[in-house]
Motif scaffolding. Sequence first.
Motif, PDB file in Angstrom:
ATOM      1  N   MET A   1       0.844  -1.192   0.000  1.00  0.00           N
ATOM      2  CA  MET A   1       0.000   0.000   0.000  1.00  0.00           C
ATOM      3  C   MET A   1       0.886   1.251   0.000  1.00  0.00           C
ATOM      4  O   MET A   1       1.867   1.316   0.745  1.00  0.00           O
ATOM      5  N   ALA A   2       0.527   2.230  -0.814  1.00  0.00           N
ATOM      6  CA  ALA A   2       1.318   3.456  -0.910  1.00  0.00           C
ATOM      7  C   ALA A   2       1.292   4.214   0.407  1.00  0.00           C
ATOM      8  O   ALA A   2       0.295   4.207   1.140  1.00  0.00           O
ATOM      9  N   LEU A   3       2.397   4.876   0.703  1.00  0.00           N
ATOM     10  CA  LEU A   3       2.474   5.677   1.920  1.00  0.00           C
ATOM     11  C   LEU A   3       1.597   6.917   1.800  1.00  0.00           C
ATOM     12  O   LEU A   3       1.476   7.509   0.723  1.00  0.00           O
ATOM     13  N   THR A   4       0.998   7.320   2.895  1.00  0.00           N
ATOM     14  CA  THR A   4       0.280   8.592   2.925  1.00  0.00           C
ATOM     15  C   THR A   4       1.301   9.722   3.015  1.00  0.00           C
ATOM     16  O   THR A   4       2.501   9.492   3.244  1.00  0.00           O
ATOM     17  N   ALA A   5       0.821  10.953   2.869  1.00  0.00           N
ATOM     18  CA  ALA A   5       1.724  12.107   2.944  1.00  0.00           C
ATOM     19  C   ALA A   5       2.393  12.201   4.307  1.00  0.00           C
ATOM     20  O   ALA A   5       3.595  12.483   4.406  1.00  0.00           O
ATOM     21  N   SER A   6       1.648  11.985   5.387  1.00  0.00           N
ATOM     22  CA  SER A   6       2.247  12.096   6.713  1.00  0.00           C
ATOM     23  C   SER A   6       3.278  10.997   6.951  1.00  0.00           C
ATOM     24  O   SER A   6       4.312  11.234   7.596  1.00  0.00           O
ATOM     25  N   GLN A   7       3.038   9.795   6.421  1.00  0.00           N
ATOM     26  CA  GLN A   7       4.027   8.726   6.538  1.00  0.00           C
ATOM     27  C   GLN A   7       5.304   9.070   5.783  1.00  0.00           C
ATOM     28  O   GLN A   7       6.418   8.832   6.267  1.00  0.00           O
ATOM     29  N   THR A   8       5.141   9.644   4.606  1.00  0.00           N
ATOM     30  CA  THR A   8       6.300  10.055   3.811  1.00  0.00           C
ATOM     31  C   THR A   8       7.094  11.146   4.512  1.00  0.00           C
ATOM     32  O   THR A   8       8.336  11.098   4.573  1.00  0.00           O
ATOM     33  N   LEU A   9       6.400  12.135   5.049  1.00  0.00           N
ATOM     34  CA  LEU A   9       7.064  13.235   5.747  1.00  0.00           C
ATOM     35  C   LEU A   9       7.760  12.746   7.011  1.00  0.00           C
ATOM     36  O   LEU A   9       8.874  13.185   7.332  1.00  0.00           O
ATOM     37  N   ALA A  10       7.123  11.847   7.726  1.00  0.00           N
ATOM     38  CA  ALA A  10       7.722  11.304   8.949  1.00  0.00           C
ATOM     39  C   ALA A  10       8.996  10.522   8.623  1.00  0.00           C
ATOM     40  O   ALA A  10      10.021  10.649   9.313  1.00  0.00           O
ATOM     41  N   LEU A 175      11.505   9.578  18.486  1.00  0.00           N
ATOM     42  CA  LEU A 175      10.458   8.812  17.816  1.00  0.00           C
ATOM     43  C   LEU A 175      10.950   8.284  16.469  1.00  0.00           C
ATOM     44  O   LEU A 175      11.711   8.953  15.763  1.00  0.00           O
ATOM     45  N   ASP A 176      10.473   7.090  16.107  1.00  0.00           N
ATOM     46  CA  ASP A 176      10.746   6.568  14.777  1.00  0.00           C
ATOM     47  C   ASP A 176       9.680   7.069  13.812  1.00  0.00           C
ATOM     48  O   ASP A 176       8.812   7.873  14.189  1.00  0.00           O
ATOM     49  N   ALA A 177       9.729   6.613  12.569  1.00  0.00           N
ATOM     50  CA  ALA A 177       8.802   7.118  11.555  1.00  0.00           C
ATOM     51  C   ALA A 177       7.353   6.820  11.911  1.00  0.00           C
ATOM     52  O   ALA A 177       6.467   7.656  11.695  1.00  0.00           O
ATOM     53  N   GLU A 178       7.103   5.651  12.456  1.00  0.00           N
ATOM     54  CA  GLU A 178       5.732   5.312  12.847  1.00  0.00           C
ATOM     55  C   GLU A 178       5.251   6.229  13.966  1.00  0.00           C
ATOM     56  O   GLU A 178       4.119   6.729  13.938  1.00  0.00           O
ATOM     57  N   GLY A 179       6.117   6.490  14.939  1.00  0.00           N
ATOM     58  CA  GLY A 179       5.750   7.380  16.035  1.00  0.00           C
ATOM     59  C   GLY A 179       5.498   8.800  15.560  1.00  0.00           C
ATOM     60  O   GLY A 179       4.551   9.466  16.000  1.00  0.00           O
ATOM     61  N   LEU A 180       6.343   9.276  14.636  1.00  0.00           N
ATOM     62  CA  LEU A 180       6.145  10.629  14.100  1.00  0.00           C
ATOM     63  C   LEU A 180       4.859  10.716  13.284  1.00  0.00           C
ATOM     64  O   LEU A 180       4.186  11.758  13.290  1.00  0.00           O
ATOM     65  N   THR A 181       4.511   9.650  12.595  1.00  0.00           N
ATOM     66  CA  THR A 181       3.250   9.640  11.855  1.00  0.00           C
ATOM     67  C   THR A 181       2.073   9.788  12.812  1.00  0.00           C
ATOM     68  O   THR A 181       1.132  10.546  12.540  1.00  0.00           O
ATOM     69  N   HIS A 182       2.133   9.084  13.937  1.00  0.00           N
ATOM     70  CA  HIS A 182       1.080   9.232  14.938  1.00  0.00           C
ATOM     71  C   HIS A 182       1.070  10.657  15.507  1.00  0.00           C
ATOM     72  O   HIS A 182       0.001  11.237  15.736  1.00  0.00           O
ATOM     73  N   ALA A 183       2.253  11.217  15.740  1.00  0.00           N
ATOM     74  CA  ALA A 183       2.333  12.586  16.260  1.00  0.00           C
ATOM     75  C   ALA A 183       1.689  13.576  15.298  1.00  0.00           C
ATOM     76  O   ALA A 183       0.956  14.483  15.710  1.00  0.00           O
ATOM     77  N   LEU A 184       1.934  13.403  13.995  1.00  0.00           N
ATOM     78  CA  LEU A 184       1.290  14.263  13.003  1.00  0.00           C
ATOM     79  C   LEU A 184      -0.224  14.063  13.023  1.00  0.00           C
ATOM     80  O   LEU A 184      -0.992  15.036  12.924  1.00  0.00           O
ATOM     81  N   GLY A 185      -0.652  12.818  13.145  1.00  0.00           N
ATOM     82  CA  GLY A 185      -2.080  12.538  13.203  1.00  0.00           C
ATOM     83  C   GLY A 185      -2.750  13.193  14.385  1.00  0.00           C
ATOM     84  O   GLY A 185      -3.878  13.701  14.276  1.00  0.00           O
ATOM     85  N   LEU A 186      -2.069  13.226  15.518  1.00  0.00           N
ATOM     86  CA  LEU A 186      -2.607  13.896  16.704  1.00  0.00           C
ATOM     87  C   LEU A 186      -2.571  15.412  16.536  1.00  0.00           C
ATOM     88  O   LEU A 186      -3.511  16.120  16.923  1.00  0.00           O
ATOM     89  N   ALA A 187      -1.489  15.921  15.958  1.00  0.00           N
ATOM     90  CA  ALA A 187      -1.351  17.373  15.770  1.00  0.00           C
ATOM     91  C   ALA A 187      -2.496  17.937  14.940  1.00  0.00           C
ATOM     92  O   ALA A 187      -2.948  19.068  15.163  1.00  0.00           O
ATOM     93  N   GLY A 188      -2.985  17.144  13.983  1.00  0.00           N
ATOM     94  CA  GLY A 188      -4.066  17.626  13.127  1.00  0.00           C
ATOM     95  C   GLY A 188      -5.329  17.949  13.887  1.00  0.00           C
ATOM     96  O   GLY A 188      -6.108  18.823  13.472  1.00  0.00           O
ATOM     97  N   SER A 189      -5.560  17.269  15.000  1.00  0.00           N
ATOM     98  CA  SER A 189      -6.743  17.562  15.809  1.00  0.00           C
ATOM     99  C   SER A 189      -6.478  18.617  16.868  1.00  0.00           C
ATOM    100  O   SER A 189      -7.358  18.937  17.665  1.00  0.00           O
ATOM    101  N   LEU A 190      -5.275  19.168  16.876  1.00  0.00           N
ATOM    102  CA  LEU A 190      -4.912  20.208  17.845  1.00  0.00           C
ATOM    103  C   LEU A 190      -4.724  21.565  17.174  1.00  0.00           C
ATOM    104  O   LEU A 190      -4.308  22.519  17.820  1.00  0.00           O
ATOM    105  N   THR A 191      -5.012  21.647  15.875  1.00  0.00           N
ATOM    106  CA  THR A 191      -4.911  22.928  15.184  1.00  0.00           C
ATOM    107  C   THR A 191      -5.996  23.876  15.692  1.00  0.00           C
ATOM    108  O   THR A 191      -7.111  23.455  15.992  1.00  0.00           O
ATOM    109  N   SER A 192      -5.651  25.168  15.796  1.00  0.00           N
ATOM    110  CA  SER A 192      -6.627  26.118  16.338  1.00  0.00           C
ATOM    111  C   SER A 192      -6.225  27.551  16.011  1.00  0.00           C
ATOM    112  O   SER A 192      -5.094  27.811  15.627  1.00  0.00           O
TER     113      SER A 192
END
Length: 447
Positions: A1-10, A175-192
């Motif tokens: 499966m292709a990587l998502t943008a956040s996975q690629t960036l991480a 953090l490794d790439a998987e951890g950073l991907t999760h961090a980006l996923g969490l950050a998206g719900s903290l935008t304000s």
Amino acid sequence: MALTASQTLASFAVDYRDRHIPDHVLKHAKYCLIDTVAAATYGAEFPWSKAVIAYAERYGIGGTSTVLGTPSMRVHAPMAALANGALAHAFEMDSIREPSAGVHAGATIAPAAFAVGEECDADGLSVLKAFILGTEVASRIGVASHHSPEKIGFHAPGMTGPFGAAIAAGLLMGLDAEGLTHALGLAGSLTSGLMTFSKARHGSMVKRLHPGRAAESGVLAARLAASGFEGPESILDGKFGFLDAYCRDLPQEVSALTANLGEDWETLRTGLKRYACHANAQTATQSAFTLRKRHAFQPQDVDHILIEGHERLIGRHDNTEPLDIMQGQYSVPFCVALALSRDPNDPRSFSGQSVNDPKIRALSCKVRVATMPVKSVRHTRVTIRLLDGTVWVEDCEAYKGMPTNPVTLDDIEVKFKSLTRSLGDSHSDALFHQLITLEKQDRLLFA
């Protein structure tokens, strides 16, 4: 499966944590960090900043991270990130991405890198790289969004900032790439952050809080990810992700999220402000001051002033009668009037006293703002007509400090010394030396 943008960036960020980053990128990033420390140190002096500092002290005391401008205070990393982000943006002196993409790396990413860097006892090069890689991610998100969150009422630095701050904090936490991907996923719900401050009669100081909240949110996202808390991997390019949610009525550019990673360095597009006002007022302020010095006329000689520029000036930056200094710094007419009356190079010229000066207010009311075809968002043309019919015109595409009109090390040092005057000469000099040699330092030292 292709990587998502956040996975690629991480994956990119983790890869470059241990790889060489070009020297000229490291140098520009250092300039930005020096500029941020100066802006935050100066910003600590204001009442709105003192309120945030008091909050950080109340809820964060006992930590190891410095609140800039108050060298003896140590708080836990999230509170330091919050405070330093608010302080860096406290007086419109922090850096911004050029061309504009709604990214304030200095006020959103640097505070997270500083706070977590001290908490983790990281060396200077690790902090510098974390800042760069966070900037690379946040800037690409801003570019991909076409700066459109502000079109629908969101303040862009509060939207892009948590992502970059999460990358910087997460890298320093290991953090490794998987951890950073999760961090980006969490950050998206903290935008304000909402743009209401630009239209309200009161309460515009809330604008100062948005970068601080972004920096704090990045630390929160990274720390939760480090503890196993998961976030969606499709946070940027998926259904109901960042671009889908905030760019629904405007074009979006998904490919820009990951374009030319490691080749085209977004960090080099960081602009350093010359004046204590909004980025969209920089060129007009510079032009007005240039005309004043060149022709030596007096403010009372002016009949009227025309400022032409990007459509963004209309509605957001054309307030001729600001009610406080925060509205004044957002007002192009006020900033031009101030530049014709005082020295805009001194941030202390921007004050409540200036906003209430009858002569400056009267001159501001003589300013009209209009649109014209422009080469960039910052491009403005200032036309001044005197009472005797004399007309002068100054067309400016890039203010001093933009990547296309860069500052020198001497410029950086002059601004740093001016803004850190409260520390005393010896402390200021030592801090400047620490920062300009950051990649050689075993650890961060702000005291």
